[in-house]
Design a protein around this motif. Sequence first.
Motif, short mmCIF file in Angstrom:
data_model
loop_
_atom_site.label_atom_id
_atom_site.label_comp_id
_atom_site.label_asym_id
_atom_site.label_seq_id
_atom_site.Cartn_x
_atom_site.Cartn_y
_atom_site.Cartn_z
N ARG A 18 0.84 -1.20 0.00
CA ARG A 18 0.00 0.00 0.00
C ARG A 18 0.88 1.26 0.00
O ARG A 18 0.61 2.24 -0.68
N GLY A 19 1.98 1.18 0.78
CA GLY A 19 2.94 2.29 0.82
C GLY A 19 3.55 2.54 -0.55
O GLY A 19 3.66 3.68 -1.00
N ILE A 20 3.92 1.45 -1.23
CA ILE A 20 4.51 1.56 -2.58
C ILE A 20 3.46 2.12 -3.54
O ILE A 20 3.76 2.99 -4.37
N TYR A 21 2.24 1.65 -3.38
CA TYR A 21 1.15 2.11 -4.26
C TYR A 21 0.93 3.62 -4.07
O TYR A 21 0.82 4.37 -5.04
N THR A 22 0.89 4.05 -2.82
CA THR A 22 0.66 5.47 -2.52
C THR A 22 1.77 6.32 -3.15
O THR A 22 1.51 7.38 -3.71
N ARG A 23 3.00 5.81 -3.07
CA ARG A 23 4.14 6.61 -3.55
C ARG A 23 4.26 6.61 -5.07
O ARG A 23 4.61 7.61 -5.67
N HIS A 24 3.99 5.47 -5.69
CA HIS A 24 4.32 5.36 -7.12
C HIS A 24 3.14 5.18 -8.09
O HIS A 24 3.37 5.19 -9.29
N SER A 25 1.93 4.95 -7.57
CA SER A 25 0.84 4.57 -8.49
C SER A 25 0.54 5.62 -9.56
O SER A 25 0.27 5.27 -10.72
N SER A 26 0.61 6.91 -9.19
CA SER A 26 0.30 7.95 -10.18
C SER A 26 1.33 7.96 -11.31
O SER A 26 0.99 8.08 -12.49
N LYS A 27 2.61 7.81 -10.91
CA LYS A 27 3.68 7.81 -11.92
C LYS A 27 3.52 6.58 -12.82
O LYS A 27 3.63 6.66 -14.05
N LEU A 28 3.24 5.46 -12.18
CA LEU A 28 3.11 4.22 -12.95
C LEU A 28 1.90 4.26 -13.87
O LEU A 28 1.97 3.83 -15.03
N GLU A 63 10.87 -5.15 -1.81
CA GLU A 63 11.89 -4.17 -1.42
C GLU A 63 12.32 -3.35 -2.63
O GLU A 63 12.42 -2.13 -2.58
N ALA A 64 12.58 -4.08 -3.72
CA ALA A 64 13.05 -3.41 -4.94
C ALA A 64 12.00 -2.47 -5.49
O ALA A 64 12.32 -1.41 -6.05
N ALA A 65 10.72 -2.84 -5.34
CA ALA A 65 9.63 -2.03 -5.91
C ALA A 65 9.53 -0.66 -5.27
O ALA A 65 8.87 0.22 -5.80
N GLU A 66 10.18 -0.50 -4.13
CA GLU A 66 10.17 0.82 -3.51
C GLU A 66 11.02 1.80 -4.32
O GLU A 66 10.88 3.01 -4.19
N ASN A 67 11.88 1.24 -5.18
CA ASN A 67 12.69 2.05 -6.07
C ASN A 67 11.95 2.24 -7.40
O ASN A 67 11.57 1.26 -8.04
N TRP A 68 11.78 3.49 -7.81
CA TRP A 68 11.00 3.77 -9.02
C TRP A 68 11.59 3.11 -10.26
O TRP A 68 10.86 2.59 -11.11
N MET A 69 12.92 3.12 -10.36
CA MET A 69 13.56 2.56 -11.56
C MET A 69 13.20 1.09 -11.74
O MET A 69 12.88 0.64 -12.83
N PHE A 70 13.22 0.35 -10.62
CA PHE A 70 12.86 -1.07 -10.69
C PHE A 70 11.40 -1.23 -11.10
O PHE A 70 11.06 -2.04 -11.97
#
Lengths: 158, 166
Positions: A18-28, A63-70
Amino acid sequence: MLKTEQHTLIQTKQERLRGIYTRHSSKLFGYIYEVVKDHKIAEDYLVKIFQDIAMQPDDRNLEAAENWMFLQRFAKNRLAVFVSSIQTCDPIDQASLKQFSGNRYLEILNEEQKRIFCDVYYHGRTIHEIAVELNQSEDLTRKILKESFAIMRRSGGN
Amino acid sequence: MEINEYIESGILEAYVLGSASDKETRELLQLRTRYAEVDDALLELELDLERIAQHMAITPPPTTWLKVEDSINEIVRSSSNKLKVTTPAEQKTYNPNADKAPSQFIEVEGASSHMRIHKLWRWVFAAVFVLGKIFLGFAIYFYLENRQMNIQMKELKSEIQHIRSK
């Protein structure tokens, strides 16, 4: 006891996701939409990508998914089938030009820069493949990619 | 090759965008550990890539996370139902009822007190509700009708008695 532990593990994993989703979902979502050009298909891909990350047997992907590049590369791999079925980044192909119209970042690039950036960023093609196709050296192709990146970076700063 | 020349070659950009070859990637990762300039440039490019993506970002529909959660829960539920767990004690000792003992399966029960059912059921519930209202309406109508008729019957009876008494 086992049931409680399992439940706690799943819950912890979901909270991290959920944390990863909150941080990156808009960019993705923006990235996927730029490739598929359809909100519904983009949403389906977004759901599928997060589902795939969650379903990995260990936590390394999480863990890796917390990094945008990954995450962006993960998405690019998942979109590979879709990308191979859509038009190329060749500016001669009018449909491909339309595909990226409205994207203010790509519009500031010249045709050659746009094509190379599009091929790399959205189509996941290698520098070698692009260089062969454009009949130019890999060094030159890399330089053009670097220029495109620098232009977009400067544009973002303004 | 000078390290600055290497940084300027565009290999770093190719790497962060995922288009570097395996050989280039290996070389870059080695140089990253040896040269702080390469590491700094790479980190800067990673941040730039994220910044570019941030500028192209589109907020997904608000229900998307629920869809992600639902799909994960669905998979977890279906895989948990198939999961067969034996404790170490059970593995070491002979259990004559091993084949038929349902206790070997861990009962998987959601922590939530809510029940998930197919969307089709909302139409069934709506139909039951509407039919219930219709039947209630009929019941009230026939009850009032019946009461009215009883009153009329009493009036008729009293009229007949009145005529007879004359």
